[in-house]
Design an enzyme around this catalytic site. Sequence first.
Site, PDB file in Angstrom:
ATOM      1  N   ASP A 231     -10.346 -13.155  -3.295  1.00  0.00           N
ATOM      2  CA  ASP A 231      -8.916 -12.819  -3.260  1.00  0.00           C
ATOM      3  C   ASP A 231      -8.532 -12.045  -1.998  1.00  0.00           C
ATOM      4  O   ASP A 231      -7.451 -12.252  -1.448  1.00  0.00           O
ATOM      5  CB  ASP A 231      -8.542 -11.958  -4.481  1.00  0.00           C
ATOM      6  CG  ASP A 231      -8.663 -12.744  -5.772  1.00  0.00           C
ATOM      7  OD1 ASP A 231      -8.686 -13.983  -5.706  1.00  0.00           O
ATOM      8  OD2 ASP A 231      -8.743 -12.108  -6.845  1.00  0.00           O
TER       9      ASP A 231
HETATM   10  P1  NAP Z   1     -13.023 -11.766  -6.155  1.00  0.00           P
HETATM   11  O1  NAP Z   1     -11.732 -12.296  -5.675  1.00  0.00           O
HETATM   12  O2  NAP Z   1     -13.141 -11.360  -7.583  1.00  0.00           O
HETATM   13  O3  NAP Z   1     -14.121 -12.887  -5.814  1.00  0.00           O
HETATM   14  C1  NAP Z   1     -15.479 -12.648  -6.018  1.00  0.00           C
HETATM   15  C2  NAP Z   1     -16.223 -13.905  -5.596  1.00  0.00           C
HETATM   16  O4  NAP Z   1     -17.586 -13.584  -5.593  1.00  0.00           O
HETATM   17  C3  NAP Z   1     -16.025 -15.069  -6.547  1.00  0.00           C
HETATM   18  O5  NAP Z   1     -15.257 -16.065  -5.941  1.00  0.00           O
HETATM   19  C4  NAP Z   1     -17.451 -15.543  -6.876  1.00  0.00           C
HETATM   20  O6  NAP Z   1     -17.527 -16.939  -6.586  1.00  0.00           O
HETATM   21  C5  NAP Z   1     -18.324 -14.730  -5.921  1.00  0.00           C
HETATM   22  N1  NAP Z   1     -19.561 -14.258  -6.554  1.00  0.00           N
HETATM   23  C6  NAP Z   1     -19.743 -13.743  -7.783  1.00  0.00           C
HETATM   24  N2  NAP Z   1     -21.023 -13.423  -7.974  1.00  0.00           N
HETATM   25  C7  NAP Z   1     -21.682 -13.750  -6.836  1.00  0.00           C
HETATM   26  C8  NAP Z   1     -23.039 -13.664  -6.422  1.00  0.00           C
HETATM   27  N3  NAP Z   1     -23.997 -13.183  -7.218  1.00  0.00           N
HETATM   28  N4  NAP Z   1     -23.354 -14.106  -5.183  1.00  0.00           N
HETATM   29  C9  NAP Z   1     -22.396 -14.604  -4.359  1.00  0.00           C
HETATM   30  N5  NAP Z   1     -21.102 -14.712  -4.683  1.00  0.00           N
HETATM   31  C10 NAP Z   1     -20.753 -14.293  -5.923  1.00  0.00           C
HETATM   32  O7  NAP Z   1     -13.500 -10.518  -5.298  1.00  0.00           O
HETATM   33  P2  NAP Z   1     -12.760  -9.718  -4.136  1.00  0.00           P
HETATM   34  O8  NAP Z   1     -12.400 -10.634  -3.006  1.00  0.00           O
HETATM   35  O9  NAP Z   1     -13.620  -8.515  -3.885  1.00  0.00           O
HETATM   36  O10 NAP Z   1     -11.373  -9.275  -4.764  1.00  0.00           O
HETATM   37  C11 NAP Z   1     -11.303  -8.259  -5.754  1.00  0.00           C
HETATM   38  C12 NAP Z   1     -10.341  -8.710  -6.842  1.00  0.00           C
HETATM   39  O11 NAP Z   1     -10.514  -7.846  -7.971  1.00  0.00           O
HETATM   40  C13 NAP Z   1      -8.888  -8.591  -6.387  1.00  0.00           C
HETATM   41  O12 NAP Z   1      -8.116  -9.594  -6.988  1.00  0.00           O
HETATM   42  C14 NAP Z   1      -8.509  -7.200  -6.940  1.00  0.00           C
HETATM   43  O13 NAP Z   1      -7.123  -7.049  -7.143  1.00  0.00           O
HETATM   44  C15 NAP Z   1      -9.255  -7.219  -8.257  1.00  0.00           C
HETATM   45  N6  NAP Z   1      -9.524  -5.873  -8.780  1.00  0.00           N
HETATM   46  C16 NAP Z   1      -9.889  -4.882  -7.935  1.00  0.00           C
HETATM   47  C17 NAP Z   1     -10.106  -3.604  -8.443  1.00  0.00           C
HETATM   48  C18 NAP Z   1     -10.430  -2.477  -7.512  1.00  0.00           C
HETATM   49  O14 NAP Z   1     -10.101  -1.344  -7.825  1.00  0.00           O
HETATM   50  N7  NAP Z   1     -11.089  -2.735  -6.393  1.00  0.00           N
HETATM   51  C19 NAP Z   1      -9.960  -3.375  -9.823  1.00  0.00           C
HETATM   52  C20 NAP Z   1      -9.603  -4.433 -10.655  1.00  0.00           C
HETATM   53  C21 NAP Z   1      -9.385  -5.682 -10.115  1.00  0.00           C
HETATM   54  P3  NAP Z   1     -18.662 -17.837  -7.287  1.00  0.00           P
HETATM   55  O15 NAP Z   1     -18.452 -17.689  -8.758  1.00  0.00           O
HETATM   56  O16 NAP Z   1     -18.415 -19.220  -6.785  1.00  0.00           O
HETATM   57  O17 NAP Z   1     -19.967 -17.285  -6.844  1.00  0.00           O
END
Ligand code: NAP
Length: 342
Positions: free
Chosen positions: A269
């Site tokens: 994201d």
């Molecule tokens: P993300 O959008 O959740 O994407 C994580 C990606 O990691 C997934 O596409 C997944 O794809 C891949 N993944 C998962 N396990 C893996 C592994 N073992 N090895 C390699 N790849 C792996 O993560 P982000 O870009 O960090 O974004 C964070 C999201 O969480 C945002 O939408 C944010 O708003 C939300 N969020 C953040 C917080 C905060 O406080 N930081 C709190 C709540 C929500 P595959 O499944 O294809 O591997």
Amino acid sequence: MSALGFEVMLGALTTTGSLLAFAKLQGLVRGTPVTYKGQNIFNMALLATTVGIFIYLIFVPGSMPLFFTMVGLAFIFGFLLVMPIGAADMPVVMSLLNSYAGLASAATGFVLSNNVLIIAGTLDGFSGFILSILMCRAMNRSMTNVLFGAFGSAATSVPGADGKQGVMREVSLEDIATQMAYAKQVVFVPGYGMATAQAQHAVRELADTLEKRGVTVKYGIHPVAGRMPGHMNVLLAEANVPYSSLYELEQINPEFPSTDVAVVIGANDVVNPDARDNPNSPIAGMPILEVDRAKSVVVLKRGQGKGFSGLENPLFFKEVTGMLYGDAKDSLTKLVQAVKDA
Ligand code: NAP
């Protein structure tokens, strides 16, 4: 009664709200916003009724059935409050619930005449509130927009970007290793996948190997990457990555056009160009790490999984992007060896 009412009302809505947030974050229920027509009006009416009973109870404190009705309504309200919030807005709701929990504790302190509880609760409440505001700023959203974003709309659910993309291009480990080994600058962009794979030590090892070859290595850190504020900073600090190598969004974005390889490690994201380019995207306006402006992008992920928001990511279909499938830790460990051999 004022303190007690305030405490149970906030406490009850925080409990159910937190349980739903937990279920969304654990993937037990869909993380995307659940909306329906008239949702905000219904929620407002429910809140007004609960507050109305609360005010009545201050003047007529003896009515037990009304007291329990108020508690029950607050439990339902907590659930309904979090239901329409999802995707990239979850960090805000988490810190907001944290803040409510603090304020409920402060109110308990007044009920029990406990100064420690009052002070600790107030600090927790207000720091949570400040954090929520900062999170909103980091995501370029207003608090009202996050809390009442579902106002009057039943159709704000995720529009699939499917259909407008081409294919994802898979690249070999050796290709990536060669690209990185002969690059001037490599920027790592970690995300939630790095955390689940516990790949921070492998990232550090790869960075060390590259630096020994004269490559400049930087880390681009998005404020909401991972699942909690500061998630990436904590993990990278654990792996002894120097703090001076970590760059915030505004600092690193201008550097992408001159970066040879941007390596996205389990992030999705926070690097989704739709947030910048597609005004209809649910995450439109959220600042992103603009890795797609780098000369070459490598994405390390396990497969075709979506990010927390459940949105398709056009970055993976761009010509500049190469995909390396597999667990992030595994891929990085293999890359260390491949860079040494390059
Ligand atoms: P993300 O959008 O959740 O994407 C994580 C990606 O990691 C997934 O596409 C997944 O794809 C891949 N993944 C998962 N396990 C893996 C592994 N073992 N090895 C390699 N790849 C792996 O993560 P982000 O870009 O960090 O974004 C964070 C999201 O969480 C945002 O939408 C944010 O708003 C939300 N969020 C953040 C917080 C905060 O406080 N930081 C709190 C709540 C929500 P595959 O499944 O294809 O591997």
